[in-house]
Motif scaffolding. Structure first.
Motif, mmCIF file in Angstrom:
data_model
loop_
_atom_site.group_PDB
_atom_site.id
_atom_site.type_symbol
_atom_site.label_atom_id
_atom_site.label_comp_id
_atom_site.label_asym_id
_atom_site.label_seq_id
_atom_site.Cartn_x
_atom_site.Cartn_y
_atom_site.Cartn_z
ATOM 1 N N PRO A 56 0.644 31.546 26.354
ATOM 2 C CA PRO A 56 0.192 30.623 25.277
ATOM 3 C C PRO A 56 1.224 29.533 24.621
ATOM 4 O O PRO A 56 0.699 28.534 24.153
ATOM 5 N N CYS A 57 2.347 30.031 24.929
ATOM 6 C CA CYS A 57 3.515 29.182 24.434
ATOM 7 C C CYS A 57 3.366 27.693 25.135
ATOM 8 O O CYS A 57 3.921 26.540 24.644
ATOM 9 N N HIS A 58 2.685 27.542 26.171
ATOM 10 C CA HIS A 58 2.726 26.318 27.177
ATOM 11 C C HIS A 58 1.489 25.901 27.187
ATOM 12 O O HIS A 58 1.058 24.854 28.211
ATOM 13 N N GLY A 88 5.744 33.964 30.799
ATOM 14 C CA GLY A 88 5.139 34.041 29.506
ATOM 15 C C GLY A 88 5.595 35.341 28.907
ATOM 16 O O GLY A 88 5.329 36.217 29.336
ATOM 17 N N GLU A 89 6.585 35.014 27.668
ATOM 18 C CA GLU A 89 7.267 36.303 27.194
ATOM 19 C C GLU A 89 6.245 37.403 26.996
ATOM 20 O O GLU A 89 6.599 38.300 26.736
ATOM 21 N N THR A 90 5.116 37.094 26.197
ATOM 22 C CA THR A 90 4.296 38.171 25.715
ATOM 23 C C THR A 90 3.601 38.854 26.702
ATOM 24 O O THR A 90 3.280 40.054 26.492
ATOM 25 N N GLY A 196 2.246 26.217 21.443
ATOM 26 C CA GLY A 196 3.935 26.464 21.023
ATOM 27 C C GLY A 196 4.419 27.451 21.219
ATOM 28 O O GLY A 196 3.963 28.422 21.180
ATOM 29 N N THR A 197 5.858 27.381 21.061
ATOM 30 C CA THR A 197 6.582 28.696 21.012
ATOM 31 C C THR A 197 6.902 29.399 19.725
ATOM 32 O O THR A 197 6.456 28.652 18.710
ATOM 33 N N CYS A 198 7.425 30.359 19.802
ATOM 34 C CA CYS A 198 7.630 31.193 18.374
ATOM 35 C C CYS A 198 8.467 30.322 17.526
ATOM 36 O O CYS A 198 9.392 29.423 17.926
ATOM 37 N N MET A 199 7.878 30.281 16.063
ATOM 38 C CA MET A 199 8.308 29.123 15.269
ATOM 39 C C MET A 199 9.520 29.584 14.346
ATOM 40 O O MET A 199 10.013 29.072 13.424
ATOM 41 N N THR A 203 14.657 33.071 20.675
ATOM 42 C CA THR A 203 15.329 32.732 21.905
ATOM 43 C C THR A 203 14.952 31.238 22.395
ATOM 44 O O THR A 203 15.467 30.316 22.474
ATOM 45 N N ALA A 204 13.393 30.971 22.041
ATOM 46 C CA ALA A 204 12.921 29.705 22.315
ATOM 47 C C ALA A 204 13.429 28.644 21.866
ATOM 48 O O ALA A 204 14.017 27.630 22.140
ATOM 49 N N SER A 205 13.566 28.624 20.366
ATOM 50 C CA SER A 205 14.172 27.342 19.603
ATOM 51 C C SER A 205 15.558 27.392 19.698
ATOM 52 O O SER A 205 16.080 26.412 19.519
HETATM 53 FE FE1 FES Z 1 6.841 32.343 23.926
HETATM 54 FE FE2 FES Z 1 8.174 33.327 21.618
HETATM 55 S S1 FES Z 1 6.673 34.141 23.061
HETATM 56 S S2 FES Z 1 8.455 31.316 22.596
#
Ligand code: FES
Length: 574
Positions: A56-58, A88-90, A196-199, A203-205
C-alpha cells in the motif's frame, strides 16, 4: 554541453553496432512499437519501480513512473519502466529485512544486464530505500532516488493519528481495557488515509531523508506527501535531470564521500530518526568502500541537536514537517553541523540546494538555539551484554528508566514471549527487564522488528506504560519506549545475551553508555562452555544463502560477498 559521446553510452553497445546481435535488439524494440529515433543515440533510463498491489505504501508508484517518463522524454532520453521486488513492510513475513539484500542484488544485476545508461529509483517503504541505493551504488550508474512520499495524517474522532506510534499506544490502551473494540475498529479505519509511506519519522521517512541528505534525491523531495500535487512535479523534474546526469556522467560514487555519510548520520540524529538507519547506513557505506562504525554514530550523536519535533519522539507528523519547510529547512538550520560542499544529483552542492530554504513553523522545525533535545538522538551502548554494541533511541524512552537495574525475564523466542507475556502467573513487575533473544540477523532469522516487547497485560492495567526491554532484534522506527536493540553479537551465534538466565540482574546506564549483566567472569565462562548453537531453519533456498552470508547488526547486515567496490566486468554481448 555533452561530456559523453553517443558512442560512449552504455546502451550503444546493445543498439549501435551493425551486427547480428544489434539487429536482434532493434527488431525486438520495433516489436514493442519503438522506432529507432525513440532510443537511438539517447540515454536509456531505467525506472526501477517497486509498485505492487500488496504494497500500500507504493500503490501510487505507477502514476509516479508516468511522470518520470514525461520528464525523461522531454529531456531527450528514452525511459523504460522495469518492475523490481516490492518490500511491503506490513504484509511481507517473517520480515522485509530478510529481503533487503535480495532487492539490492536484483537492482544491481538488472542495471548491469540490460542496456541502461541511468536510472530513477521508485520506492519508500522502509527497506526499499536502502536496498535500491545499495544495488545502485554497487552498479555505479547515474541515479536519482524518487521517494514515494509520506501518507496524509491519520484521524480518529478529531484526534491526529500517526502510523505505528499511535497503533502501539492505543493497542496498549485496548489491552488495558481503557478503550473498547468499537473505538479500536474506528482507529483501524482512520489511521492510514492515503497512498504513501508511514507519516511519522519512522524508518521510511528516515531513510528517504537519508537519501536526500546523501545527495541522491532532488532537494526537498523526501518531505512531499505522496498525494500532494508537488509530488508528480518532483517526479517529472527527476526524469529531466537524470538525462542530464547521464551526459555529465555523474555517478553515485562521485557523490558519496566520507563527508556525505557523516551528513546523513547527522541528519538522522537531528530528525531523531529510526534506529534502523544505523544498520542501513553502515551497509550503504560498505557498498561505496567507506567504513562506518557505531562509534561514528556515537560521536556525532553527542554533538547533534534534535531539531525535528515529529512523532514518535516529538509531536507532529510528516505533513506538518512539509508545511514547515521540510528537510531543506531542517538541513539549513543544521548547517553548522554539516559539510556543505558535498556534491548532489543536482550537480550543485548541498549548500546551494538549501540556501533559500526557510522554516515556516518554529515549533515543528527548531533551530539550534531551541532544539527538541540538545543531543543524543541515538546512543550506542557497550558492556558485557553487548561487546560489539547495541542501540537505544534515548528520546523515545521514559527518562527515569535510562539508568535502571532490574531482574531479567527471558524469552528464548517470539513465540515463547507471546505465550508467556500475559500469563497472570508471570513473576514480573514494573522494575523487571524484559529480554528477547534469538531475534537477531541469524536467530529469527532476518532481525524482525520485535524489539518493542509488549508490556505484560497485568502491568498495563496497573498503569505501567514503559519498561526496560532488551533484545538482538530491531524495532520499527515508528515505535517508542526504553528498548535496547541490535545487541551484537546476537545470541544465536553465542553472543553474551545467550548466557543470560531468568532472574539475573541487568544494568542499563544510558548516561554512561553501558549495558551489563551482573555476572562474574567465571560464571560467564562456565555458561559459555555449556552453550550449544541452535539449528538453522533453512536446509535449502534463499534462507540458506541468507544464513551463510548475513553479517551482524554492527556491520550493517549486508551479505559478505556484496560489500566493497571490486570491479565487475560489463556483460559480453553476443
Ligand atoms: Fe510502508 Fe511504514 S509500512 S512505510
Amino acid at each position: 554541453m555533452a561530456e559523453k559521446s553517443v558512442e560512449s553510452l552504455r546502451s550503444h553497445r546493445w543498439f549501435g553496432p551493425d551486427d547480428l546481435r544489434s539487429f536482434g535488439h532493434r527488431s525486438r524494440a520495433a516489436s514493442m512499437g519503438c522506432i529507432q529515433g525513440d532510443y537511438q543515440g539517447k540515454p536509456i533510463i531505467a525506472i526501477l519501480n517497486t509498485w505492487s498491489e500488496i504494497n500500500p505504501c507504493h500503490s501510487h508508484l505507477r502514476s509516479v513512473a508516468e511522470n518520470v517518463k514525461r520528464g525523461v522524454w522531454q529531456a531527450g532520453g528514452f525511459p523504460l519502466e522495469m518492475p523490481a521486488l516490492s518490500l511491503g513492510e506490513t504484509f511481507q513475513k517473517p520480515t522485509t529485512m530478510m529481503y533487503r539484500n535480495l532487492l539490492a542484488m536484483e537492482t544491481e544485476e538488472q542495471l548491469r544486464s540490460y542496456p541502461v545508461d541511468g536510472c530513477v529509483l521508485l520506492g519508500g517503504c522502509d527497506k526499499t530505500t536502502p536496498a535500491l541505493l545499495m544495488g545502485t551504488i554497487s552498479m555505479n550508474l547515474p541515479a536519482i532516488y524518487v521517494p514515494a512520499g509520506p501518507m496524509l495524517r491519520g484521524n480518529w474522532r478529531g484526534q491526529i493519528l500517526g502510523s505505528g506510534a499511535d497503533v502501539m499506544k492505543y493497542w496498549a490502551e485496548r489491552r488495558a481495557d481503557v478503550i473498547d473494540r468499537e473505538a479500536w475498529m474506528e482507529i483501524e479505519q482512520g489511521i492510514a488515509r492515503s497512498a504513501g509511506t508511514c507519516m511519522t519519522m519512522g524508518t521510511a521517512s528516515t531513510m528517504t531523508s537519508v537519501a536526500e541528505s546523501l545527495g541522491f534525491s532532488l532537494p526537498g523531495a523526501s518531505s512531499i506527501p505522496a498525494v500532494d500535487s508537488n509530488h508528480p512535479k518532483m517526479a517529472n523534474q527527476a526524469g529531466r535531470r537524470i538525462v542530464e546526469m547521464v551526459w555529465e556522467d555523474l555517478k553515485p560514487r562521485d557523490i558519496l564521500t566520507d563527508a556525505s555519510f557523516k551528513n546523513a548520520i547527522t541528519t538522522v540524529l537531528a530528525l531523531s530518526g529510526s534506529t534502523n538507519a544505523v544498520i542501513h547506513l553502515i551497509a550503504l557505506a560498505g557498498r561505496a568502500g567507506i567504513k562506518l562504525t557505531l562509534d561514528d554514530f556515537d560521536s556525532l550523536s553527542a554533538r547533534t541537536p534534535v531539531l525535528a519535533n515529529i512523532r514518535p519522539t516529538g509531536r507532529y507528523l510528516m505533513e506538518d514537517f512539509y508545511y514547515a519547510g521540510g528537510l531543506r529547512a531542517l538541513l539549513r538550520a543544521l548547517s553548522p553541523h554539516l559539510e556543505l560542499d558535498c556534491t548532489t544529483v543536482t550537480g550543485k552542492t548541498l549548500r546551494e540546494n538549501i540556501s533559500s530554504a526557510e522554516i515556516y513553523s518554529s515549533d515543528v522545525i527548531r533551530d539550534t538555539s531551541n532544539p527538541v533535545f540538545h543531543s543524543g538522538g541515538l546512543v550506542i551502548l557497550h558492556g558485557n551484554l553487548a561487546p560489539n554494541g547495541a542501540v537505544i533511541k534515548a528520546p523515545a524512552a521514559d527518562p527515569k528508566l535510562l539508568k535502571h537495574t532490574g531482574r531479567a525475564i527471558v524469552f528464548d523466542s517470539h513465540k515463547e514471549m507471546n505465550q508467556r507475556i500475559d500469563d497472570p502467573g508471570l513473576d514480573v513487575d514494573e522494575n523487571s527487564v524484559l529480554v528477547l533473544r534469538n531475534a537477531g540477523p541469524k536467530g529469527a532469522p532476518g532481525m524482525p522488528e520485535w524489539g518493542n516487547l509488549p508490556i505484560p497485560q497485568k502491568l498495563l492495567k496497573a498503569g505501567v506504560r514503559d519498561m526496560v526491554r532488551i533484545s538482538d532484534a530491531r524495532m520499527s522506527g515508528t515505535n517508542y519506549g526504553t528498548c535496547v536493540l541490535h545487541i551484537s553479537p546476537e545470541s544465536f551465534v553465542g553472543g553474551p545475551l545467550a548466557l543470560l538466565k531468568e532472574g539475573d540482574m541487568v544494568e542499563l546506564d544510558v548516561p554512561r553508555k553501558q549495558l551489563n549483566m551482573r555476572l562474574s567472569e567465571e560464571e560467564m565462562a562456565r555458561r559459555r562452555q555449556a552453550w550449544r548453537p541452535g539449528n538453522s531453519l533453512y536446509p535449502r533456498g534463499y534462507g540458506k544463502l541468507f544464513m551463510q552470508h548475513i553479517k551482524q547488526a554492527d556491520e550493517g547486515c549486508d551479505f559478505d560477498f556484496l560489500e566493497g567496490t571490486a570491479p565487475i566486468p560489463e556483460p559480453e554481448i553476443y
